[in-house]
Write a protein that holds these residues in place. Structure first.
Motif, short mmCIF file in Angstrom:
data_model
loop_
_atom_site.label_atom_id
_atom_site.label_comp_id
_atom_site.label_asym_id
_atom_site.label_seq_id
_atom_site.Cartn_x
_atom_site.Cartn_y
_atom_site.Cartn_z
N PRO A 80 43.86 43.75 33.49
CA PRO A 80 44.27 44.83 34.40
C PRO A 80 44.85 44.31 35.72
CG PRO A 80 41.89 44.58 34.43
CD PRO A 80 42.41 43.64 33.37
N VAL A 81 45.70 45.11 36.30
CA VAL A 81 46.28 44.81 37.62
C VAL A 81 45.16 44.87 38.66
CG1 VAL A 81 47.84 45.66 39.42
CG2 VAL A 81 48.56 45.66 37.02
N ILE A 82 45.21 43.97 39.60
CA ILE A 82 44.28 44.00 40.74
C ILE A 82 45.11 44.19 42.01
CG2 ILE A 82 44.21 41.46 40.73
CD1 ILE A 82 41.47 41.64 42.13
N THR A 83 44.73 45.17 42.83
CA THR A 83 45.47 45.45 44.05
C THR A 83 44.61 45.38 45.31
OG1 THR A 83 45.09 47.83 43.75
CG2 THR A 83 47.14 46.92 42.86
N ASP A 84 43.30 45.28 45.13
CA ASP A 84 42.41 45.25 46.28
C ASP A 84 41.66 43.92 46.34
OD1 ASP A 84 42.94 47.94 47.09
OD2 ASP A 84 41.62 48.65 45.48
N VAL A 85 41.45 43.46 47.55
CA VAL A 85 40.70 42.24 47.76
C VAL A 85 39.24 42.48 47.37
CG1 VAL A 85 39.87 40.62 49.52
CG2 VAL A 85 42.22 41.45 49.59
N LYS A 86 38.68 41.51 46.67
CA LYS A 86 37.28 41.56 46.28
C LYS A 86 36.58 40.31 46.79
CE LYS A 86 38.10 44.06 41.97
NZ LYS A 86 37.90 44.03 40.51
N ASP A 87 35.27 40.37 46.85
CA ASP A 87 34.51 39.18 47.22
C ASP A 87 34.68 38.11 46.13
OD1 ASP A 87 33.56 40.35 49.53
OD2 ASP A 87 31.71 41.07 48.58
N ALA A 88 34.78 36.88 46.55
CA ALA A 88 34.84 35.77 45.60
C ALA A 88 33.47 35.61 44.96
CB ALA A 88 35.25 34.50 46.32
N PRO A 89 33.41 34.98 43.80
CA PRO A 89 32.11 34.70 43.19
C PRO A 89 31.23 33.90 44.15
CG PRO A 89 33.87 34.22 41.65
CD PRO A 89 34.52 34.51 42.97
N GLU A 90 29.92 34.08 44.04
CA GLU A 90 28.99 33.41 44.96
C GLU A 90 29.13 31.89 44.94
OE1 GLU A 90 24.95 34.68 44.63
OE2 GLU A 90 25.52 36.80 44.65
N ASP A 91 29.49 31.34 43.80
CA ASP A 91 29.60 29.88 43.69
C ASP A 91 31.04 29.38 43.79
OD1 ASP A 91 30.40 30.91 41.25
OD2 ASP A 91 29.30 29.45 40.05
N ALA A 92 31.95 30.19 44.29
CA ALA A 92 33.37 29.83 44.37
C ALA A 92 33.60 28.54 45.16
CB ALA A 92 34.18 30.97 44.98
N ASP A 93 32.92 28.39 46.26
CA ASP A 93 33.11 27.18 47.07
C ASP A 93 32.69 25.92 46.32
OD1 ASP A 93 34.15 28.63 49.18
OD2 ASP A 93 32.25 28.74 50.27
N GLU A 94 31.70 26.04 45.46
CA GLU A 94 31.25 24.89 44.68
C GLU A 94 32.32 24.45 43.67
OE1 GLU A 94 27.39 25.62 42.90
OE2 GLU A 94 26.87 26.87 44.63
N TRP A 95 33.12 25.40 43.20
CA TRP A 95 34.15 25.11 42.20
C TRP A 95 35.51 24.80 42.82
CZ3 TRP A 95 33.38 24.35 37.17
CH2 TRP A 95 32.16 24.74 36.63
N ALA A 96 35.67 25.03 44.09
CA ALA A 96 36.98 24.93 44.74
C ALA A 96 37.69 23.60 44.55
CB ALA A 96 36.84 25.25 46.23
N ASN A 97 36.98 22.51 44.61
CA ASN A 97 37.63 21.20 44.53
C ASN A 97 37.43 20.48 43.20
OD1 ASN A 97 38.72 21.23 47.19
ND2 ASN A 97 36.65 20.91 47.95
N LYS A 98 36.87 21.18 42.23
CA LYS A 98 36.67 20.56 40.92
C LYS A 98 37.98 20.56 40.14
CE LYS A 98 31.82 21.77 40.51
NZ LYS A 98 31.07 20.58 40.52
N GLU A 99 38.14 19.56 39.30
CA GLU A 99 39.34 19.45 38.46
C GLU A 99 38.95 19.65 37.00
OE1 GLU A 99 41.19 15.71 39.30
OE2 GLU A 99 41.51 16.21 41.40
N ASN A 100 39.95 19.76 36.16
CA ASN A 100 39.73 19.90 34.71
C ASN A 100 38.84 21.10 34.39
OD1 ASN A 100 41.24 17.50 34.20
ND2 ASN A 100 39.46 16.35 34.88
N LYS A 101 39.23 22.27 34.88
CA LYS A 101 38.44 23.48 34.70
C LYS A 101 38.94 24.38 33.57
CE LYS A 101 38.77 24.91 39.05
NZ LYS A 101 38.47 25.69 40.28
N LEU A 102 39.98 23.99 32.88
CA LEU A 102 40.57 24.87 31.86
C LEU A 102 39.55 25.32 30.82
CD1 LEU A 102 43.00 26.38 30.81
CD2 LEU A 102 43.70 24.30 29.62
N ASP A 103 38.62 24.46 30.45
CA ASP A 103 37.60 24.84 29.47
C ASP A 103 36.70 25.96 29.95
OD1 ASP A 103 38.53 22.95 27.67
OD2 ASP A 103 37.02 21.45 28.19
N TYR A 104 36.68 26.22 31.25
CA TYR A 104 35.84 27.27 31.82
C TYR A 104 36.58 28.61 31.92
CZ TYR A 104 32.80 23.41 33.07
OH TYR A 104 31.98 22.31 33.02
N LEU A 105 37.86 28.64 31.61
CA LEU A 105 38.63 29.87 31.70
C LEU A 105 38.11 30.88 30.67
CD1 LEU A 105 40.98 31.61 32.68
CD2 LEU A 105 42.45 30.41 31.06
#
Length: 107
Positions: A80-105
């Motif tokens: 679905p289209v998203i048009t409104d800002v939402k809170d990021a997941p609680e652990d977003a900062d922990e994942w921000a600099n990780k690489e090779n995340k395609l398996d988690y999609l």
């Protein structure tokens, strides 16, 4: 040319980019955002808004991120289209600099 959301967004899903998009081309999945290439008008507004630098022009993608062109095109057709800002997941900062995340999609 269009803009593409790349691997850096996986499990971060900050939505700052959504707020500036004039054509509502962002689509939301469980832990990732994508851009509909048919809706994107190449305005460049979203790119600097991403705090994890996950958005690139299609012709300036970092090496190894080319498959995200097709991922964005495919998933934008079902998510679905998203048009409104939402809170990021609680652990977003922990994942921000990780690489090779395609398996988690989550599709």
């Amino acid at each position: 040319m269009t803009f593409v959301v790349t691997e850096s967004c996986i499990k971060c899903k900050y939505t700052d980019c959504v707020d500036v998009c004039p054509v509502d081309c962002f689509h939301e999945g469980p832990n990732f955002l994508v851009i509909d290439p048919d809706e994107c008008i190449d305005c460049t507004l979203c790119e600097p808004e991403c705090p994890v630098e996950a958005i690139y022009s299609e012709d300036e993608l970092p090496e190894g991120q080319e498959e995200f062109i097709q991922i964005n095109a495919d998933l934008s057709q079902t998510w679905p289209v998203i048009t409104d800002v939402k809170d990021a997941p609680e652990d977003a900062d922990e994942w921000a600099n990780k690489e090779n995340k395609l398996d988690y999609l989550e599709r």
